[in-house]
Enzyme design. Structure first.
Site, short mmCIF file in Angstrom:
data_model
loop_
_atom_site.label_atom_id
_atom_site.label_comp_id
_atom_site.label_asym_id
_atom_site.label_seq_id
_atom_site.Cartn_x
_atom_site.Cartn_y
_atom_site.Cartn_z
N ALA A 163 -4.33 -55.03 207.91
CA ALA A 163 -4.07 -53.83 208.71
C ALA A 163 -5.33 -52.97 208.69
CB ALA A 163 -2.88 -53.04 208.16
N ASP B 217 2.17 -38.19 202.60
CA ASP B 217 2.32 -38.91 203.87
C ASP B 217 3.48 -39.89 203.80
OD1 ASP B 217 1.78 -39.50 206.48
OD2 ASP B 217 0.20 -40.94 206.06
N LYS C 202 -8.05 -52.63 199.71
CA LYS C 202 -8.28 -51.59 200.72
C LYS C 202 -9.74 -51.17 200.63
CE LYS C 202 -5.34 -48.49 202.06
NZ LYS C 202 -4.40 -47.36 202.15
N MET D 44 -8.97 -44.52 207.88
CA MET D 44 -9.86 -44.30 206.75
C MET D 44 -10.32 -45.61 206.13
SD MET D 44 -9.10 -41.95 203.42
CE MET D 44 -10.35 -41.63 202.17
N ALA D 45 -9.49 -46.65 206.19
CA ALA D 45 -9.81 -47.88 205.49
C ALA D 45 -9.14 -49.06 206.18
CB ALA D 45 -9.35 -47.80 204.02
N THR D 46 -9.55 -50.25 205.76
CA THR D 46 -8.96 -51.50 206.24
C THR D 46 -8.39 -52.25 205.05
OG1 THR D 46 -10.59 -51.63 208.01
CG2 THR D 46 -9.39 -53.64 207.49
#
Length: 686
Positions: free
Chosen positions: A24, A140, A46, A28-30
């Site tokens: 995904a 979140d 991540k 901000m990150a993969t």
């Protein structure tokens, strides 16, 4: 997204974590699926975006938030294993979850029955309870950050990593950084997030589990955020009634109250933290199991926290004489104070000024000595003279109006820029080629630093499939937009597998396709376990995951050898040749086997392969001899002559003469007759 090219796929971070595939991608990150070479396990890695990794502030935040999340150890929290940095990109190693997100379950199954919704939500509340007790605020909570394993266990992800660039949530600076549909009202009004903020977001998730719908919607994230601040969330039972859902269950009053208690707009009137939320959920589950979903007003009243009283609002303080004048730090002090108070607050009426004392003189007073402190009513500029001339008054009025207009214009432009001007909308670039898409992005003040490629069955090659952020999203001017271009349909040529070993051919096929049915057949020419043919021709372009079947040799076919001993040679020859066996003949005389029949067969039984040799011994019948003429020979001479021919002699006298003459008079069978060797011949003697 696994098919998208990514330069990290195939690399090994710190000689330990082998990146296998992309899972995904966020703002901000993969996230990647990786293999821990040291511990031989699958993990999730991540990795911060390369452009953010160069920002020391973001890198420090990434490290700090990873450390705060790593202190949590709970079955319902995704575990943090390790962290590090590779080529300037910080990364975090986490537990890899095989399963689906709660978002996918909601989209597929919601509305859920209350028992199922509480079963899932209890584990989310347990994770929040553990986090809040450890001093960690998630910030979140949403269905996308809740994973459900294949065994049905709930795992809350991204603890401490919720604030991502480009997501819609209001912070104290007014920048959108979260998810608007789950946004607590206090974060819109510049408050600091705490456990009550997580409780609000979790309450919205419970509402969505029970109804299948989000409580607040709008045309954009700002409309949704506005509704969170100004509109109470309705009862889930009322929403189900509005959408006309015909369910065989009902939402009891205490479950409605649980949702309302978690989503009060005023955080002071809300469930305080995750532990209190978990206790409330467990009480609701127990009552649901006990009564089967009937209302319980007593429990409903107990679950609802008391509303805050008006006296909790901080009163206005009377200004003291020694209060310092505003300094350069006043603005910062004011901002800090505003962050700690809930807004909007009840209006507090200012006190009326106290009446002037009767002893206070009216009119001009003598100037105080410099040694005494100056009164607050003392003018700042005591020697300044302002003219009362009408012309001067008009000029001052015009100047004041001009100043007010300039200030109003500046405020208007600033407000426009702050609320709208600094934002732009990602245009719809799908179906455009790369050049046109870049032009559209540039026209909307967006940058396109990255172009990815993916296969597509529906979008032609070179045309944009999607963008990240997506079309219609409201973002800052200058935001980086990633284009995903189509490489056309994903096709791979059918490899050459004929003649390969069975296992080697299967391995080649599985690189892009699925191994279909493997059929085994006998072959006289192809060795055992070697591929004879495939269901697809070599070089044919096939979709990934296409099924390819193989025909594999079982070797030469064994043939059962029939036994023809004693049978006719002609019949034996015909049958053996039909079996594609080679027949070799030999001939022998036999006193017991009729001529033309099989005396022996080699091999006589068992199995053979096509082309093998079978030897047939054909009978010529017995050896024949011709009976000689023995007339007028003595008995002994005649007997010897017949026995020399391997005949059995039986002497029979035919004369009644008193004195035997011992002279042969004939034989039976008669002379010149052919008889088999060993036959009995009667010798007539006179």
């Amino acid at each position: 997204m696994n098919s998208t090219f990514d330069p990290l796929v195939g690399q090994v971070l710190d000689d330990r974590y082998e990146i296998v595939a992309k899972v995904a991608r966020g703002g901000m990150a993969t996230v990647y699926r990786a293999r821990d070479r040291r511990l031989s396990r699958v993990v999730a890695v991540k990795v911060m975006r390369s452009d953010l990794g160069e920002d020391d502030e973001f890198a420090a935040k990434f490290d700090r938030e990873a450390r705060s999340a790593a202190v949590l150890s709970h079955p319902s929290v995704v575990s943090i294993f390790d962290q590090g940095s590779s080529q300037g990109q910080p990364y975090i190693v986490m537990e890899f979850i095989e399963g689906e997100t709660l978002r996918r379950m909601i989209s597929r199954d919601a509305p859920l029955p209350p028992a199922r919704a509480l079963e899932l939500f209890e584990q989310v509340a347990a994770a929040l309870a553990a986090a809040h007790e450890a001093g960690v605020v998630h910030r979140d909570i949403k269905p996308e950050n809740v994973m459900i394993t294949r065994r049905g266990q709930v795992k809350v992800a991204d603890f401490g990593l919720a604030r991502q660039v480009g997501s819609p949530q209001m912070t104290a600076t007014g920048i959108l950084v979260g998810t608007a549909s789950y946004l607590p009202p206090e974060l819109v009004t510049h408050a600091r997030p705490d456990g009550r903020s997580d409780v609000y977001s979790a309450g919205v998730v419970l509402f969505e589990l029970l109804t299948g719908k989000k409580p607040h919607t709008g045309e954009n994230n700002y409309q949704i955020a506005y509704r969170h601040v100004n509109v109470d969330i309705e009862r889930p039972s009322e929403r189900l009634a509005e959408i006309g859902h015909s369910a065989d269950w009902q939402i009891p009053d205490y479950l409605d109250t649980l949702v309302l208690a978690a989503t009060r707009r005023d955080p002071r009137a809300r469930i305080a933290d995750g532990r209190e939320l978990l206790n409330a959920v467990r009480r609701a589950r127990q009552e649901l199991a006990r009564t089967g979903g009937h209302d319980n007003p007593t429990l409903a009243a107990a679950l609802l926290p008391d509303s805050p009283s008006d006296n909790e609002t901080e009163p206005l303080r009377q200004r003291t004489a020694d209060r310092p004048r505003p300094s350069s730090d006043a603005k910062a002090t004011t901002v800090i104070h505003r962050e700690h108070q809930w807004r909007p607050q009840p209006r507090v009426e200012a006190r009326s000024p106290e009446p002037r004392s009767q002893e206070e003189p009216v009119g001009p007073q003598p100037t105080e000595s410099p040694s005494h402190p100056r009164s607050q009513r003392t003018p700042v500029f005591p020697n300044l003279h302002i003219s009362d001339d009408p012309v001067h008054r008009k000029r001052r009025g015009a100047a004041l109006i001009l100043v007010l207009l300039l200030v109003a214009g500046a405020i208007g432009v600033g407000s426009w820029w702050w609320l709208d001007g600094r934002f732009t909308t990602v245009p719809a670039m799908a179906t455009l080629n790369e050049t046109k898409a870049r032009e559209a992005a540039s026209a909307n003040a967006l940058d396109v630093p990255t172009v990815l490629e993916e296969y597509s069955e529906t979008v032609p090659s070179g045309v944009v499939i999607s963008t990240d952020p997506g079309a219609g999203e409201r973002v800052f001017r200058g935001t980086d937009v990633t284009l995903v271009l189509s490489k056309g349909p994903e096709r791979y040529p059918m490899p050459s597998v004929v003649g390969m070993d069975r296992e080697a051919a299967a391995q080649v096929i599985r690189e892009h396709f699925l191994l279909g049915t493997v059929t085994e057949v006998y072959s006289e020419t192809v060795p055992t376990d070697q591929v004879i043919s495939a269901t697809e021709e070599e070089g044919t372009k096939l979709k990934p995951e296409s099924s390819v079947g193989l025909t594999v040799s079982k070797g030469r076919e064994p043939i059962r050898i029939p036994d023809h001993v004693g049978g006719l040679v002609t019949k034996a020859t015909e049958e053996l040749k039909k079996l594609e066996l080679k027949v070799v003949f030999e001939e022998e005389h036999s006193a017991t086997v009729e001529a033309g029949r099989v005396i022996r067969q080699d091999p006589r039984t068992g199995t053979a392969f096509r082309g093998d040799t079978i030897t047939i011994v054909k009978s010529l019948g017995p050896v024949m001899v011709t009976i000689p003429d023995v007339l007028m020979l003595t008995t002994d001479e005649a007997t010897k002559k017949l026995e020399d021919l391997d005949l059995v002699v039986v002497v029979e006298r035919t004369s009644n003469f008193p004195i035997p003459l011992n002279i042969a008079s004939g034989t039976n069978p008669p002379k010149d007759t052919s008889v088999p060797v060993g036959s009995t011949v009667t010798l007539y003697v006179a």
